[in-house]
Design an enzyme around this catalytic site. Structure first.
Site, mmCIF file in Angstrom:
data_model
loop_
_atom_site.group_PDB
_atom_site.id
_atom_site.type_symbol
_atom_site.label_atom_id
_atom_site.label_comp_id
_atom_site.label_asym_id
_atom_site.label_seq_id
_atom_site.Cartn_x
_atom_site.Cartn_y
_atom_site.Cartn_z
ATOM 1 N N THR A 154 -23.142 -39.138 -5.906
ATOM 2 C CA THR A 154 -24.212 -38.168 -6.140
ATOM 3 C C THR A 154 -25.216 -38.729 -7.143
ATOM 4 O OG1 THR A 154 -22.774 -36.287 -5.692
ATOM 5 C CG2 THR A 154 -24.734 -35.862 -7.010
ATOM 6 N N LEU A 173 7.539 -30.738 -14.860
ATOM 7 C CA LEU A 173 7.331 -32.170 -15.044
ATOM 8 C C LEU A 173 7.749 -32.614 -16.444
ATOM 9 C CD1 LEU A 173 3.897 -32.454 -13.231
ATOM 10 C CD2 LEU A 173 5.941 -33.771 -12.610
ATOM 11 N N ASP A 231 -24.258 -23.266 1.547
ATOM 12 C CA ASP A 231 -23.158 -24.198 1.754
ATOM 13 C C ASP A 231 -22.957 -24.483 3.240
ATOM 14 O OD1 ASP A 231 -20.679 -25.626 0.770
ATOM 15 O OD2 ASP A 231 -19.733 -24.127 2.049
ATOM 16 N N HIS A 262 -10.840 -27.106 -4.080
ATOM 17 C CA HIS A 262 -10.129 -27.765 -2.992
ATOM 18 C C HIS A 262 -9.416 -26.729 -2.141
ATOM 19 C CE1 HIS A 262 -9.881 -31.499 -5.788
ATOM 20 N NE2 HIS A 262 -11.016 -31.472 -5.105
ATOM 21 N N ARG A 266 0.819 -1.211 0.000
ATOM 22 C CA ARG A 266 0.000 0.000 0.000
ATOM 23 C C ARG A 266 0.854 1.262 0.000
ATOM 24 N NH1 ARG A 266 -3.746 -1.846 4.996
ATOM 25 N NH2 ARG A 266 -1.671 -2.504 5.681
#
Length: 1092
Positions: free
Chosen positions: A346, A768, A255, A749, A64
């Site tokens: 589900t 990778l 939620d 996640h 800032r």
């Protein structure tokens, strides 16, 4: 749920409360748009006495000072003047533009540059790190390079000596003591309040006092159930540049009240591309694909629904997204992507029913906004879900393209963006029924890969190696976690998951079920019934874990379905039993500090933990955890009933099922697959499992599905470079879209958030690939790369394709077959008045909320439950009046008398009430129906009142509803008077009442107490109501009279009075009633004692 940033003002408030006297108390005044400056000064009087103040935004903005967003040394007037040009104004920081709308004002602390310090605490898997630098402030530069670090292992606390010697060596000796105490106290607050990150820069020590000037902090939202009383009200602000919308708050509230996961972040309200994706991992991959195909600037939202939300929850979620989507038009129309992987548990049809309801509700707006919808989904009952979505497409007036597991998960994105042609309607795969019922269960084509029995493709040498490896560990983790003889204990009454595991065992040709027992501390020891193939078997359930372990020493796996609040304690208890080598923790949202303690304990005890926040894992042909793999149709289509040659590890449970499908389509199938879990600190890491796979000769190639956030994938990079991993590796890290967003987004996640450039998915994929892994260009190409590597191994002879053999068929559960529409059965009961199955109770089709909104009252409820109609207001009012006037008629009547006697005999409410009700009949209270029938029959046949009276006299029958023991013409029953006034004033017509009143004139001319009593009045008036209100046919009116609806009014009304008498007797503490002798005539037979 994850580590979330908090306001600086809130962080300082918490430090004020819990740091005691180790630092000066922070004085903070918060300024927002529309601030009342007089009220602010009144609440914070120091604003008027301090001549030098500091004002700065409190909106998660970094640097800032360098951005010119701090005003120091001004008085309150100066702060107000400075804020006039900032508060509520747009400000651009990098690519983000947002409004400055939350500021803080604090006292200015005069100090020298050499009195500024830097301190930071952050958490990682095995320790908390404390960073300290003796030179703080805005010019500190590269903290990681400059600062000294003290690692505090999980479960321990720093010593004063370690803080002083390792962190404060360059601090003047005179300041070391106070700073040591401060840092130790700060760390205690950090740990106790479940902070995950805390940075103070600068920390000032001047005049022997410590001041916290600038603070940035994150806190573990999952710890709310532990820390709510300490935290107080805690608000998590959105990143700068993205306003918190009410729709986001609504979904967050949904939620918090749900066991499912519902997430929504609005990125660009004007965007063209909207998503409604099932699954945390899948939601990231869809966002990646949209961005990869050039749609980043048009991506409107990020979010997910997962964890088996109900139809109503999915409806609310979909309705919220559609509401946002149809606020602003786009010149090219809009795209809605309803996507997802292959669900594990589900019910796809149920969630789709909720989405369909929302789409129908928004039908006109969807047409108006030129919306095109693309659907791809699979999992339990997906066939029915896709069917209802296709049927919707035929009637909605909006183009809908619908695909199942035969289509690659993200293919619909390229179709939607015009990068790929939309194929003709795909050929439908075999249905669930065909897979599970005899005759349709067995694929007859040869497969690409390994044998159906593990030892068929294993040389004698390799078999010996496997036997040895089963007992070896590397990094304290077993090489083989599961075998065909694995036995498991289930914590929690998860009936569906247990049955799923047992069906899987059966289809894998196991000799015995893998589940040997269940633990549930909230019930006593008992047995639960399950199916093993066609047979019913009993599985014991225990209240006490020690009893369970003692009786089942062969079990070495525990699957923990405990909630996030109790998963920690139950897992700790489990690790006290050495027989358990593997624990799967299903719950999502366990506080990170608790998870790290579990990780430490598991490493010490050499226990493998899979999870938390996981669906589990699967070893084809041997064992599966809980709901992993989904329904048997998916297990069979993905060849999970026998081992393949490919082992994978993923964070996402939902995506593990998608990987099963991709691997089955492109190789000989899965050898083992594990979803380590989406929380920040999974019990085991990618490398724990990859090393197991590397050391297992049956595994020929490895697949890694990593993600943005953390550095675990770099351990694989190093292992590849060091040749510790030399089997072919196909790897892809999801979350490449993160770099496209102008503000930080927390993905599905908890661990999916990059805190450094090296933690981005893009950086990991590059590393990778450079290390030798096969890395596709996008998730879309993952299957292609897997197939290429597999075919190369087949060509080299490393994998030898084997013929397929059919697995045993497993009967389908009755309930599931019925839900799929495969069978039908006559119902034992039929009902047409009430439905409690949905999200909201329905009375005759009317939601209970509408009943209260419309203030329908008891009369309205009875009109729905008894007559299945909305009767007019005057009619429902009359019903209520009838209940009121029949509620009681004193203790002397037979029903009340019986109730009182029963109550005084010590009986309960139900017994006493029943005793009273059983007296109701033709002679007491039950005359309503009879009166209605007699009067209406006479009236309908045209008998004049006189003829009716004479006819009844000739038959020797009483006229029901005529006569009263007490009341007469001269002493009228006021109940009848009240009702008569109401009926004559409000009913459109009352011909039968008028007829009865004429009869009354005749009967009272003979005897004044032969009046139309309350029973008769209600009976004839109700017939008038039924016939004249316009809601019933003549036949329906007569039917209600015949089936006893009118007597029901008396029964319901008088029940209130009987209950009153019962409560009255109990309140008065009346003893056992015995009838007095003098009120009984004893008449004994004479002559019985005379002898013959």
């Amino acid at each position: 749920m994850s580590a979330k940033a908090i306001y600086e003002a809130k962080g300082k408030e918490l430090l004020n409360k819990f740091l005691n006297d180790e630092a000066m108390k922070n004085r903070v005044a918060e300024v927002t748009e529309g601030v009342n400056w007089d009220k602010l000064a009144q609440d914070n009087p120091w604003l008027l006495t301090e001549t030098k103040l500091v004002v700065k935004p409190d909106q998660l903005i970094k640097r800032r000072g360098k951005l010119g967003l701090i005003k120091a040394g001004a008085d309150l007037a100066g702060c107000r003047e400075w804020l006039n040009g900032k508060l509520g104004k747009d400000f651009k920081i990098g690519a983000s533009t947002g409004k400055l709308k939350h500021f803080v004002i604090e006292p200015f602390v005069a100090h020298q540059q050499n009195e500024e310090f830097y301190v930071c605490i952050f958490s990682h898997r095995y320790a908390d790190s404390i960073l300290f630098h003796h030179e703080g402030g805005i010019d500190i530069g590269d903290v990681d390079a400059k600062a000294v670090k003290l690692d505090v292992p999980v479960g321990s606390d720093p010593s004063a000596d370690s803080v002083t010697t390792q962190l404060l060596s360059k601090v003047p000796a005179g300041a070391q003591g106070a700073l040591t105490k401060f840092i130790m106290a700060l760390y205690k607050v950090y740990k106790d309040l479940h902070f995950t990150y805390m940075e103070i820069n600068p920390l000032v020590m001047t005049g022997g006092k410590i001041y916290i000037l600038d603070l940035a902090a994150k806190i573990d939202q999952c710890a709310e159930f532990l820390c709510k009383s300490k935290w107080g009200e805690l608000e998590f602000p959105p990143p700068f540049g993205r306003d918190a919308l009410p729709e986001e708050a609504y979904i967050a509230d949904l939620d918090s009240k749900s066991g499912a996961s519902l997430k929504l972040t609005v990125l660009n309200k004007k965007g063209r591309i909207w998503t409604m994706v099932a699954g945390g991992g899948a939601s990231v991959i869809y966002a990646d694909t949209i961005c990869d195909l050039g749609g980043a600037s048009e991506l409107a939202n990020y979010g997910e629904y997962s964890g088996a939300p109900s139809e109503q929850q999915t409806y609310e979620y979909a309705k919220t997204i559609l509401g946002l989507m149809t606020q602003e038009k786009h010149p090219e129309g809009k795209i809605l992507i309803i996507g997802g992987g292959i669900a594990n548990f589900t019910n796809v049809a149920m969630t789709f029913k909720g989405i369909v309801r929302a789409l129908l509700e928004f039908q006109q707006k969807l047409i108006e906004f030129d919306v095109k919808i693309y659907v791809r989904r699979a999992g339990p009952n997906y066939q029915e879900g896709l069917r209802i979505m296709r049927e919707l497409g035929d009637n909605l007036g909006v183009p809908i393209q619908v695909f199942g597991p035969e289509t690659h998960m993200t293919a619909i994105v390229s179709m939607a963006l015009g990068k790929r042609d939309i194929p003709p309607m795909p050929k439908r795969l075999q249905t669930t029924a065909n897979f599970l019922l005899p005759g349709g269960a067995s694929p007859t084509t040869s497969r690409r890969g390994s044998s159906n029995e593990l030892n068929q493709s294993t040389s004698s040498t390799a078999s010996a190696q496997l036997d040895t490896l089963a007992n070896q560990t590397e990094g304290n983790k077993d090489v083989m976690l599961f075998t065909k003889g694995t036995k498991a204990i289930i914590w929690g009454m998860q009936m569906r998951a247990v049955q799923s595991m047992m069906d899987y065992d059966y289809v894998c040709s196991r000799k015995e079920p893998s589940v040997v027992a269940m633990i549930y501390p909230f019930t006593g020891d008992h047995k639960q019934k399950f199916y093993w193939g066609h047979k019913e078997v009993l599985i014991p359930a225990y209240k006490n874990m020690a009893d369970c372990m003692k009786k089942h020493p062969e079990a070495d796996v525990l699957i923990n379905f405990a909630s996030l609040r109790s998963a920690y304690e139950s897992t700790v208890e489990t690790m006290n039993f050495p027989q358990i080598r593997t624990i799967a923790i299903i719950a999502e949202g366990i506080p990170e500090n608790l998870t790290r303690q579990l990780v430490k304990m598991a490493d010490e005890k050499k226990v493998t933990i899979i999870g938390p926040a996981t669906v589990g894992g699967v070893k084809p042909g041997c064992f599966k955890i809980g709901n992993t793999g989904g329904m048997l149709d998916n297990i069979l289509s993905s060849k999970l009933y026998r081992p393949g040659s490919v082992a994978y590890v993923s964070r996402s449970g939902g995506m593990s099922n998608e990987l099963n499908n991709i691997i089955a389509l492109n190789t000989n199938g899965v050898y083992e697959g594990v979803a380590i879990g989406g929380d920040r600190y999974p019990g085991t890491t990618f490398m724990d499992h990859i090393l197991r796979y590397q050391d297992n000769p049956e595994v020929k190639m490895l697949v890694l599905l990593g993600e943005v956030g953390g550095v675990e994938e770099y351990r694989l990079v190093n292992a590849l470079k060091e040749n510790r991993i030399n089997k072919p590796v196909i790897a892809w890290c999801i979350g490449t879209c993160a770099k496209m967003f102008t503000s930080e987004v927390q993905f599905g996640h908890a661990g999916a958030c990059a805190n450094a450039d090296s933690e981005t998915a893009e950086a990991k994929n590059i590393a990778l690939k450079e290390a030798g892994a096969s890395v596709p260009r996008s998730f879309d190409e993952l299957g292609t790369v897997i197939r290429e590597v597999y075919e190369k191994l087949v060509e080299e002879g490393a994998i030898i394709p084997q013929p397929e053999e059919a697995p045993p068929t497993v009967p389908m559960d009755y309930n599931w077959a019925r839900e799929l529409g495969l069978i039908r059965k006559p119902a034992s009961f039929m009902t047409s008045i009430c439905d409690e199955r949905g999200h909201e109770l329905l009375y005759a089709g009317i939601p209970i909320t509408d009943i209260f909104k419309e203030d329908m009252g008891i009369g309205g409820v009875l009109s729905l439950l008894w007559f299945q109609r909305r009767l007019p207001k005057y009619a429902t009012k009359f019903i209520e009046m009838c209940l009121m006037v029949t509620a009681d008629h004193g203790p002397a009547v037979s029903g009340a008398h019986n109730t009182i006697v029963c109550a005084r005999a010590g009986k309960d409410l139900i017994s006493s009430l029943t005793s009273g009700l059983l007296t109701i009949g033709d002679r007491f209270g039950g005359a309503l129906d009879a009166a209605a029938r007699q009067f209406s029959d006479a009236y309908d046949t045209g008998l004049i009142p006189m003829d009716f009276v004479n006819d009844m006299r000739k038959k020797g029958q009483l006229i029901m509803g005529i006569g009263h023991r007490v009341k007469s013409l001269n002493n009228p029953d006021m109940r009848v008077v009240i009702l008569k006034e109401y009926v004559q004033k409000n009913f459109p017509a009352s011909p039968l009442l008028n007829y009865a009143l004429e009869v009354e004139k005749i009967t009272t001319s003979k005897k004044p107490n032969l009046i139309l009593n309350v029973d008769g009045f209600i009976g004839v008036s109700f017939v008038d109501l039924l016939r004249t209100c316009g809601c019933f046919t003549r036949e329906e009116s007569q039917e209600y009279i015949e089936i006893g609806a009118l007597n029901a009014l008396f029964v319901l009304g008088r029940s209130m009075g009987f209950i009153g008498h019962f409560l009255d007797q109990k309140r008065l503490k009346q003893g056992l009633y015995r009838h007095p002798w003098d009120d009984i005539s004893y008449i004994m037979p004479e002559g019985l004692n005379e002898t013959a």
